[in-house]
Design an enzyme around this catalytic site. Structure first.
Site, PDB file in Angstrom:
ATOM      1  N   ASP A   1       0.683  -1.000  -0.144  1.00 45.27           N
ATOM      2  CA  ASP A   1       0.060  -0.012   0.001  1.00 45.27           C
ATOM      3  C   ASP A   1       0.687   1.252   0.142  1.00 45.27           C
ATOM      4  O   ASP A   1       1.847   1.772   0.627  1.00 45.27           O
ATOM      5  CB  ASP A   1      -1.228   0.063   1.061  1.00 45.27           C
ATOM      6  CG  ASP A   1      -1.809   0.656   1.342  1.00 45.27           C
ATOM      7  OD1 ASP A   1      -2.832   2.359  -0.160  1.00 45.27           O
ATOM      8  OD2 ASP A   1      -2.751   0.907   2.319  1.00 45.27           O
ATOM      9  N   GLY A   2       1.022   1.775  -0.926  1.00 47.87           N
ATOM     10  CA  GLY A   2       0.893   4.007  -1.048  1.00 47.87           C
ATOM     11  C   GLY A   2       1.633   4.335  -2.057  1.00 47.87           C
ATOM     12  O   GLY A   2       1.964   5.108  -2.404  1.00 47.87           O
TER      13      GLY A   2
ATOM     14  N   GLY B   1       0.533   5.092  -4.737  1.00 47.00           N
ATOM     15  CA  GLY B   1      -0.285   6.441  -5.146  1.00 47.00           C
ATOM     16  C   GLY B   1      -0.341   7.701  -4.163  1.00 47.00           C
ATOM     17  O   GLY B   1       0.182   8.994  -4.429  1.00 47.00           O
TER      18      GLY B   1
ATOM     19  N   HIS C   1       2.464   3.568  -9.745  1.00 54.47           N
ATOM     20  CA  HIS C   1       2.838   2.326  -9.647  1.00 54.47           C
ATOM     21  C   HIS C   1       3.811   1.403 -10.002  1.00 54.47           C
ATOM     22  O   HIS C   1       4.249   0.077  -9.993  1.00 54.47           O
ATOM     23  CB  HIS C   1       1.639   1.667 -10.235  1.00 54.47           C
ATOM     24  CG  HIS C   1       0.725   2.419  -9.494  1.00 54.47           C
ATOM     25  ND1 HIS C   1      -0.327   1.543  -8.284  1.00 54.47           N
ATOM     26  CD2 HIS C   1      -0.612   2.857  -9.647  1.00 54.47           C
ATOM     27  CE1 HIS C   1      -1.029   2.240  -7.795  1.00 54.47           C
ATOM     28  NE2 HIS C   1      -2.010   2.689  -8.470  1.00 54.47           N
TER      29      HIS C   1
ATOM     30  N   TRP D   1     -11.039  -2.712  -9.433  1.00 53.68           N
ATOM     31  CA  TRP D   1     -11.863  -2.098 -10.469  1.00 53.68           C
ATOM     32  C   TRP D   1     -12.328  -0.557 -10.568  1.00 53.68           C
ATOM     33  O   TRP D   1     -12.878  -0.334 -11.598  1.00 53.68           O
ATOM     34  CB  TRP D   1     -12.127  -3.256 -10.780  1.00 53.68           C
ATOM     35  CG  TRP D   1     -11.839  -4.416 -11.521  1.00 53.68           C
ATOM     36  CD1 TRP D   1     -11.670  -5.934 -10.386  1.00 53.68           C
ATOM     37  CD2 TRP D   1     -10.617  -4.853 -12.311  1.00 53.68           C
ATOM     38  NE1 TRP D   1     -11.240  -7.198 -11.354  1.00 53.68           N
ATOM     39  CE2 TRP D   1     -10.540  -6.104 -12.276  1.00 53.68           C
ATOM     40  CE3 TRP D   1      -9.925  -4.859 -13.545  1.00 53.68           C
ATOM     41  CZ2 TRP D   1      -9.431  -6.884 -13.591  1.00 53.68           C
ATOM     42  CZ3 TRP D   1      -9.582  -4.356 -14.254  1.00 53.68           C
ATOM     43  CH2 TRP D   1      -9.839  -5.884 -14.477  1.00 53.68           C
TER      44      TRP D   1
ATOM     45  N   LEU E   1      12.308 -19.676  -4.262  1.00 47.75           N
ATOM     46  CA  LEU E   1      11.078 -18.720  -3.507  1.00 47.75           C
ATOM     47  C   LEU E   1       8.782 -19.255  -4.065  1.00 47.75           C
ATOM     48  O   LEU E   1       9.860 -19.208  -5.843  1.00 47.75           O
ATOM     49  CB  LEU E   1      11.218 -17.365  -3.369  1.00 47.75           C
ATOM     50  CG  LEU E   1      10.305 -16.267  -2.776  1.00 47.75           C
ATOM     51  CD1 LEU E   1       9.449 -16.512  -1.718  1.00 47.75           C
ATOM     52  CD2 LEU E   1      10.493 -14.766  -3.169  1.00 47.75           C
TER      53      LEU E   1
ATOM     54  N   ARG F   1       1.581  -5.052   6.365  1.00 51.48           N
ATOM     55  CA  ARG F   1       0.826  -3.975   5.818  1.00 51.48           C
ATOM     56  C   ARG F   1       1.252  -2.302   5.206  1.00 51.48           C
ATOM     57  O   ARG F   1       1.992  -1.911   6.667  1.00 51.48           O
ATOM     58  CB  ARG F   1      -0.535  -3.932   6.102  1.00 51.48           C
ATOM     59  CG  ARG F   1      -1.231  -2.359   5.117  1.00 51.48           C
ATOM     60  CD  ARG F   1      -2.711  -1.670   5.319  1.00 51.48           C
ATOM     61  NE  ARG F   1      -3.575  -1.431   4.006  1.00 51.48           N
ATOM     62  CZ  ARG F   1      -4.303  -2.041   3.402  1.00 51.48           C
ATOM     63  NH1 ARG F   1      -5.005  -2.344   3.612  1.00 51.48           N
ATOM     64  NH2 ARG F   1      -4.674  -1.008   2.816  1.00 51.48           N
TER      65      ARG F   1
ATOM     66  N   ARG G   1      -6.477  -1.621   8.289  1.00 49.75           N
ATOM     67  CA  ARG G   1      -7.412  -2.714   8.035  1.00 49.75           C
ATOM     68  C   ARG G   1      -6.800  -3.660   6.716  1.00 49.75           C
ATOM     69  O   ARG G   1      -5.116  -4.018   6.356  1.00 49.75           O
ATOM     70  CB  ARG G   1      -7.913  -2.421   6.770  1.00 49.75           C
ATOM     71  CG  ARG G   1      -7.817  -0.993   5.775  1.00 49.75           C
ATOM     72  CD  ARG G   1      -9.248  -0.304   5.289  1.00 49.75           C
ATOM     73  NE  ARG G   1      -8.320   0.145   4.226  1.00 49.75           N
ATOM     74  CZ  ARG G   1      -7.995   1.735   3.725  1.00 49.75           C
ATOM     75  NH1 ARG G   1      -8.079   2.417   5.898  1.00 49.75           N
ATOM     76  NH2 ARG G   1      -7.619   2.456   3.389  1.00 49.75           N
TER      77      ARG G   1
END
Length: 237
Positions: A21-22, A24, A38, A70, A132, A183, A189
């Site tokens: 996350d992060g 943007g 991205h 989406w 892996l 996260r 969350r």
């Protein structure tokens, strides 16, 4: 960062999941367009795959694109899908050199046909690599996975519904549940990630945005994980 002498290489988590996350926010902080975030996030993902491989982690699940993503703008979704399509096959030499096996979790039916085809191809081409295993959560939602598992189960002569039978019909029933879920970006969350499999995972929330993550951050998260006592609902003897 823990001192190397404090780091326990013998008690690593077998399976790590990462909610990346992060991207943007990282771009916005630098007055860049979101898609640039991205792109940087993809570079970070490759670095973390290499770091996890070098450390001896067995499984790494990366939350690439959720069933809810989406809802984003068509331009952003198109850019992400383009990155996925380009790099699935484009990184094959990297997979081969590091013996990395690629797996997929999510609903392939909801993906563009060319990307679903690339996923099938790269999973097949890397299936015998013994290093892996990287699980790409692409068009993935935890609730959706459970629903699809129950549908597969009940389609087989109305099979008995138990925890074990549902698990056997998940996307990757042979892969162990995650020990640690990380996260990035500071949000608290789960965002519908591995809902069934994460029942007893340890969670670590990092305030750093995903493109800023380094191998040292991964090692620090594992070091924190190693200091926790996992009870699995019981009481330690």
């Amino acid at each position: 960062m823990p001192h190397e002498a404090d780091y326990d290489n013998l008690h690593l988590p077998s399976h790590i999941g990462i909610i990346m996350d992060g991207n943007g926010r990282w771009a916005r902080q630098r007055n860049m367009i979101r898609t640039q975030g991205h792109l940087e996030g993809l570079k970070t993902a490759k670095k973390m795959v290499k770091a996890a491989s070098d450390m001896g982690i067995s499984y790494l699940s990366l939350y690439v694109f959720s069933t809810e993503n989406w809802k984003r703008t068509a331009d952003e979704v198109g850019f992400i899908m383009g990155l996925v399509k380009t790099h699935l096959r484009g990184e094959f030499d990297f997979y081969r050199e590091n013996h990395i096996r690629i797996r997929h979790t999510g609903d392939p039916a909801g993906l563009p046909a060319e990307i679903a085809g690339e996923l099938i191809k790269v999973c097949e081409d890397t299936r015998n690599f013994q290093g892996l295993t990287v699980v790409l959560a692409l068009n993935y939602g935890g609730r959706d996975e459970i629903v699809r598992a129950v549908r597969r189960l009940t389609a087989k002569d109305g099979g008995e519904i138990t925890e074990e039978t549902i698990r056997r019909h998940l996307d990757n029933p042979d892969i162990p549940d995650p020990d640690l879920i990380i996260r990035t970006g500071g949000e608290f969350r789960t965002s519908n990630f591995l809902l069934w499999e994460s029942a007893y995972a340890e969670y670590i929330i990092s305030p750093k945005l995903w493109p800023d993550w380094t191998e040292d951050d991964l090692k620090s998260a594992i070091y924190e994980y190693q200091g926790r006592e996992r009870k699995f609902g019981g009481i330690p003897v």
